[in-house]
Design a protein around this motif. Structure first.
Motif, PDB file in Angstrom:
ATOM      1  N   SER A 196       8.063  -6.707  -4.804  1.00  0.00           N
ATOM      2  CA  SER A 196       7.558  -5.364  -4.453  1.00  0.00           C
ATOM      3  C   SER A 196       6.049  -5.444  -4.234  1.00  0.00           C
ATOM      4  O   SER A 196       5.257  -5.193  -5.129  1.00  0.00           O
ATOM      5  CB  SER A 196       7.878  -4.357  -5.548  1.00  0.00           C
ATOM      6  OG  SER A 196       7.359  -3.098  -5.216  1.00  0.00           O
ATOM      7  N   VAL A 197       5.714  -5.843  -3.005  1.00  0.00           N
ATOM      8  CA  VAL A 197       4.296  -5.914  -2.672  1.00  0.00           C
ATOM      9  C   VAL A 197       3.829  -4.645  -1.968  1.00  0.00           C
ATOM     10  O   VAL A 197       2.656  -4.490  -1.676  1.00  0.00           O
ATOM     11  CB  VAL A 197       4.025  -7.135  -1.763  1.00  0.00           C
ATOM     12  CG1 VAL A 197       4.333  -8.412  -2.497  1.00  0.00           C
ATOM     13  CG2 VAL A 197       4.816  -7.017  -0.460  1.00  0.00           C
ATOM     14  N   LEU A 198       4.774  -3.797  -1.735  1.00  0.00           N
ATOM     15  CA  LEU A 198       4.422  -2.605  -0.968  1.00  0.00           C
ATOM     16  C   LEU A 198       4.088  -1.411  -1.840  1.00  0.00           C
ATOM     17  O   LEU A 198       3.702  -0.376  -1.349  1.00  0.00           O
ATOM     18  CB  LEU A 198       5.571  -2.231  -0.019  1.00  0.00           C
ATOM     19  CG  LEU A 198       5.983  -3.354   0.946  1.00  0.00           C
ATOM     20  CD1 LEU A 198       7.110  -2.882   1.817  1.00  0.00           C
ATOM     21  CD2 LEU A 198       4.803  -3.789   1.788  1.00  0.00           C
ATOM     22  N   GLY A 199       4.289  -1.527  -3.147  1.00  0.00           N
ATOM     23  CA  GLY A 199       3.948  -0.414  -4.022  1.00  0.00           C
ATOM     24  C   GLY A 199       4.903   0.744  -3.834  1.00  0.00           C
ATOM     25  O   GLY A 199       6.074   0.564  -3.501  1.00  0.00           O
ATOM     26  N   PRO A 200       4.415   1.982  -4.008  1.00  0.00           N
ATOM     27  CA  PRO A 200       5.274   3.158  -3.970  1.00  0.00           C
ATOM     28  C   PRO A 200       5.810   3.463  -2.578  1.00  0.00           C
ATOM     29  O   PRO A 200       6.657   4.315  -2.423  1.00  0.00           O
ATOM     30  CB  PRO A 200       4.359   4.289  -4.465  1.00  0.00           C
ATOM     31  CG  PRO A 200       2.972   3.819  -4.166  1.00  0.00           C
ATOM     32  CD  PRO A 200       3.009   2.331  -4.341  1.00  0.00           C
ATOM     33  N   GLY A 201       5.358   2.784  -1.554  1.00  0.00           N
ATOM     34  CA  GLY A 201       5.818   3.098  -0.202  1.00  0.00           C
ATOM     35  C   GLY A 201       7.166   2.505   0.152  1.00  0.00           C
ATOM     36  O   GLY A 201       7.689   2.744   1.237  1.00  0.00           O
ATOM     37  N   GLY A 202       7.734   1.681  -0.728  1.00  0.00           N
ATOM     38  CA  GLY A 202       9.033   1.089  -0.400  1.00  0.00           C
ATOM     39  C   GLY A 202       8.882  -0.060   0.572  1.00  0.00           C
ATOM     40  O   GLY A 202       7.833  -0.686   0.686  1.00  0.00           O
TER      41      GLY A 202
ATOM     42  N   GLN B  18       2.759  -3.765  10.476  1.00  0.00           N
ATOM     43  CA  GLN B  18       2.912  -2.306  10.598  1.00  0.00           C
ATOM     44  C   GLN B  18       3.602  -1.786   9.356  1.00  0.00           C
ATOM     45  O   GLN B  18       4.702  -2.226   9.020  1.00  0.00           O
ATOM     46  CB  GLN B  18       3.736  -1.957  11.837  1.00  0.00           C
ATOM     47  CG  GLN B  18       3.810  -0.458  12.112  1.00  0.00           C
ATOM     48  CD  GLN B  18       4.627  -0.148  13.339  1.00  0.00           C
ATOM     49  OE1 GLN B  18       5.846  -0.359  13.329  1.00  0.00           O
ATOM     50  NE2 GLN B  18       3.972   0.345  14.395  1.00  0.00           N
ATOM     51  N   VAL B  19       2.926  -0.870   8.670  1.00  0.00           N
ATOM     52  CA  VAL B  19       3.485  -0.255   7.471  1.00  0.00           C
ATOM     53  C   VAL B  19       3.656   1.231   7.740  1.00  0.00           C
ATOM     54  O   VAL B  19       2.988   1.805   8.601  1.00  0.00           O
ATOM     55  CB  VAL B  19       2.595  -0.493   6.241  1.00  0.00           C
ATOM     56  CG1 VAL B  19       2.522  -1.978   5.896  1.00  0.00           C
ATOM     57  CG2 VAL B  19       1.205   0.070   6.469  1.00  0.00           C
ATOM     58  N   ALA B  20       4.572   1.844   6.991  1.00  0.00           N
ATOM     59  CA  ALA B  20       4.852   3.271   7.192  1.00  0.00           C
ATOM     60  C   ALA B  20       5.058   3.950   5.849  1.00  0.00           C
ATOM     61  O   ALA B  20       5.432   3.308   4.865  1.00  0.00           O
ATOM     62  CB  ALA B  20       6.068   3.461   8.085  1.00  0.00           C
ATOM     63  N   ALA B  21       4.816   5.238   5.829  1.00  0.00           N
ATOM     64  CA  ALA B  21       5.013   6.042   4.631  1.00  0.00           C
ATOM     65  C   ALA B  21       5.664   7.356   5.043  1.00  0.00           C
ATOM     66  O   ALA B  21       5.328   7.950   6.070  1.00  0.00           O
ATOM     67  CB  ALA B  21       3.680   6.317   3.929  1.00  0.00           C
TER      68      ALA B  21
ATOM     69  N   ASP C  14      -3.414   7.376   4.259  1.00  0.00           N
ATOM     70  CA  ASP C  14      -4.000   6.281   5.034  1.00  0.00           C
ATOM     71  C   ASP C  14      -4.589   5.223   4.121  1.00  0.00           C
ATOM     72  O   ASP C  14      -4.490   4.006   4.405  1.00  0.00           O
ATOM     73  CB  ASP C  14      -5.085   6.830   5.968  1.00  0.00           C
ATOM     74  CG  ASP C  14      -4.505   7.690   7.079  1.00  0.00           C
ATOM     75  OD1 ASP C  14      -3.274   7.663   7.259  1.00  0.00           O
ATOM     76  OD2 ASP C  14      -5.289   8.400   7.766  1.00  0.00           O
ATOM     77  N   ASP C  15      -5.224   5.657   3.030  1.00  0.00           N
ATOM     78  CA  ASP C  15      -5.747   4.668   2.077  1.00  0.00           C
ATOM     79  C   ASP C  15      -4.623   3.845   1.479  1.00  0.00           C
ATOM     80  O   ASP C  15      -4.752   2.602   1.292  1.00  0.00           O
ATOM     81  CB  ASP C  15      -6.514   5.381   0.956  1.00  0.00           C
ATOM     82  CG  ASP C  15      -7.887   5.864   1.413  1.00  0.00           C
ATOM     83  OD1 ASP C  15      -8.331   5.421   2.485  1.00  0.00           O
ATOM     84  OD2 ASP C  15      -8.493   6.690   0.699  1.00  0.00           O
ATOM     85  N   GLU C  16      -3.517   4.512   1.167  1.00  0.00           N
ATOM     86  CA  GLU C  16      -2.368   3.782   0.620  1.00  0.00           C
ATOM     87  C   GLU C  16      -1.826   2.776   1.630  1.00  0.00           C
ATOM     88  O   GLU C  16      -1.495   1.627   1.281  1.00  0.00           O
ATOM     89  CB  GLU C  16      -1.273   4.772   0.237  1.00  0.00           C
ATOM     90  CG  GLU C  16      -0.005   4.098  -0.304  1.00  0.00           C
ATOM     91  CD  GLU C  16       1.143   5.088  -0.441  1.00  0.00           C
ATOM     92  OE1 GLU C  16       2.292   4.606  -0.516  1.00  0.00           O
ATOM     93  OE2 GLU C  16       0.889   6.300  -0.466  1.00  0.00           O
ATOM     94  N   LEU C  17      -1.759   3.160   2.908  1.00  0.00           N
ATOM     95  CA  LEU C  17      -1.255   2.243   3.937  1.00  0.00           C
ATOM     96  C   LEU C  17      -2.190   1.053   4.114  1.00  0.00           C
ATOM     97  O   LEU C  17      -1.726  -0.097   4.304  1.00  0.00           O
ATOM     98  CB  LEU C  17      -1.097   2.995   5.260  1.00  0.00           C
ATOM     99  CG  LEU C  17      -0.016   4.090   5.290  1.00  0.00           C
ATOM    100  CD1 LEU C  17      -0.020   4.811   6.624  1.00  0.00           C
ATOM    101  CD2 LEU C  17       1.366   3.484   5.023  1.00  0.00           C
ATOM    102  N   ARG C  18      -3.461   1.243   4.048  1.00  0.00           N
ATOM    103  CA  ARG C  18      -4.396   0.121   4.147  1.00  0.00           C
ATOM    104  C   ARG C  18      -4.194  -0.844   2.978  1.00  0.00           C
ATOM    105  O   ARG C  18      -4.237  -2.081   3.156  1.00  0.00           O
ATOM    106  CB  ARG C  18      -5.839   0.636   4.155  1.00  0.00           C
ATOM    107  CG  ARG C  18      -6.237   1.387   5.423  1.00  0.00           C
ATOM    108  CD  ARG C  18      -7.749   1.620   5.434  1.00  0.00           C
ATOM    109  NE  ARG C  18      -8.158   2.505   6.526  1.00  0.00           N
ATOM    110  CZ  ARG C  18      -8.328   3.802   6.428  1.00  0.00           C
ATOM    111  NH1 ARG C  18      -8.122   4.404   5.244  1.00  0.00           N
ATOM    112  NH2 ARG C  18      -8.691   4.517   7.473  1.00  0.00           N
TER     113      ARG C  18
END
Length: 471
Positions: A76-82, A146-149, A42-46
């Protein structure tokens, strides 16, 4: 139903406690692990939503929607989440939508419906995804981001942790239970040893004692308590044995005398009538003495079984003393003794059984007369001291040696100087007197010196209320 041993029950309780503890620990550990994983995701998604908002703040005013899409795709603004994210405006037009989310038509709330940020977990194409939806405002316009991991690896880790707990918990429980059973067996081994040692002790070897290990724990106290109990049992058995021997001795002599006298009278049938009468008088005297011994033994037996209790009432101790003194004076006169009584005229109120108390006083008076040579004196006096009515019976008789005073109230005990049957009686009188005083909550003691006489002090508590009619 056979009861299990203490060691088994302790191990069973230990098993239950450890099982509950491990179960609680496993549940708490699994939920803590799960919460930790979700918290990290959740911290990563925020952070990713903040990255999207920051990018839009910098670029949206100078770029068109197709250019924004390209920028989102290229940078790549999303980092490791793709690139698992999508952004739409108030009209539902997507600024960007990742291919995976678009192909599965993943729903996104419009900004006006997204009052608060929300997390949710969904299943998409056999994959578990953690979604975070948030409403942002860029240049005065609201957008939904909306982001997802992917949660596959996280769920696999959680599943592995769960299986580890499921396998490790029973193993730890078995090991802990075995250790608990071993510890309980080892801890209770001294109890089994004490039990075996106690079983070896019988009435034939009451002098044996349990070995006391200086451990300072309950086992040492148990051994000491059992040894103290054995000491009391040994003393009781010794008293019973001595009592039986003394009773047999006291009853054998009169029975033998009665039998001998009767046999002689029967064998010599031609004897004068006077000799027959003399023989009958001897038999009667010995029969009366034997009856007195038996009555005394019965009284003490009832006392020991606590079946004999006094009928207490408010009485005047002076009246009881005067009644005993009258009989004592007659007895003293017949033995050529002087007699003196000192009883106050003022009533001395006590709660007592008058007959029992009179019997105790008569025993003391009879002993005083019995062991005082002709020409001596016997005295009885009543006074009150420290809440007690104190009756003193004194004589100028032969006295009692110091080493004999400690035994004076023992059953069948008589000083060596007075062991004759004519003078000594059965040795039960003072035991009965002490019992009578004891059941009244009082005490009795003696002061004596050989050749100077004896003084017996009998104490009975005064009536505290001092109310009611004196009987």
């Amino acid at each position: 139903m056979k009861r299990r041993s203490i060691g088994f029950r302790l191990a069973a309780w230990y098993f239950l406690v450890v099982a509950c503890g491990l179960a609680a620990f496993s549940v708490v550990a699994w939920f803590a692990m799960r919460a930790s994983v979700y918290h990290a995701v959740d911290d990563e998604l925020r952070d990713r939503v903040r990255g999207v908002q920051s990018f839009m703040d910098r670029q949206i005013s100078s770029l068109s929607i197709p250019e924004i899409r390209d920028e989102f795709r290229e940078h790549s603004v999303l980092g490791p989440g793709g690139d698992l994210f999508q952004v739409c405006d108030e009209q539902g037009q997507f600024l960007y939508r990742s291919v995976a989310l678009e192909s599965n038509n993943v729903r996104i709330e419009l900004p006006r419906s997204l009052d608060t940020s929300r997390f949710e977990t969904r299943r998409v194409e056999r994959h578990s995804l953690r979604f975070y939806s948030q409403r942002i405002v860029v240049n005065g316009k609201p957008y939904s981001v909306q982001v997802a991991a992917l949660m596959n690896e996280a769920f696999e880790a959680l599943n592995g942790f769960r299986w580890m707990l499921l396998l490790a918990t029973p193993l730890l429980l078995i090991v802990a239970s075995a250790g608990g059973f071993w510890l309980s067996t080892r801890a209770l081994a001294p109890v089994d040893e004490i039990s075996r040692a106690a079983q070896r002790i019988s009435i034939e070897n009451l002098t044996d004692r349990l070995e006391v290990t200086e451990t300072g724990d309950q086992l040492q106290r148990l051994s000491e308590t059992l040894n103290a109990m054995l000491s009391r049992l040994e003393a009781s058995v010794r008293r019973i044995t001595q009592f039986t021997a003394d009773a047999s001795h006291e009853l054998r002599a009169p029975v033998a005398l009665i039998r001998t006298t009767a046999e002689v009278a029967v064998q010599k049938r031609d004897r004068p009538a006077g000799e027959y009468l003399e023989a009958l008088d001897e038999i009667l005297a010995e029969s009366e003495r034997t009856s007195q011994v038996v009555d005394s033994l019965m009284l003490l037996a009832r006392a020991d079984s606590e079946k004999e209790s006094p009928e207490r009432m408010l009485i005047d101790a002076g009246a009881v003393v005067r009644g005993a003194a009258e009989q004592g004076e007659k007895l003293a006169r017949t033995h050529g003794l002087k007699f003196n009584a000192s009883v106050p005229e003022v009533p001395v109120s006590i709660q007592a059984d008058a007959d029992a108390l009179r019997r105790a006083l008569l025993i003391l008076l009879e002993n005083a007369v019995k062991y005082t040579p002709q020409g001596g004196s016997v005295r009885i006096a009543l006074e009150t001291t420290d809440g007690f009515a104190v009756v003193s019976v004194s004589d100028t008789g032969i006295g009692i040696a110091g080493h004999d005073l400690v035994h004076i109230f023992d059953r069948f005990w008589r000083a060596d100087k007075a062991r004759s049957r004519e003078q000594g009686g059965a040795g039960l009188g003072l035991s009965i007197a002490k019992w009578i005083v004891d059941i009244h909550g009082g005490s009795i003691d003696v002061e004596s010196e050989p050749g100077k006489g004896s003084i017996f002090h009998l104490r009975v508590p005064l009536d505290q209320q001092r109310e009611g009619r004196i009987q």
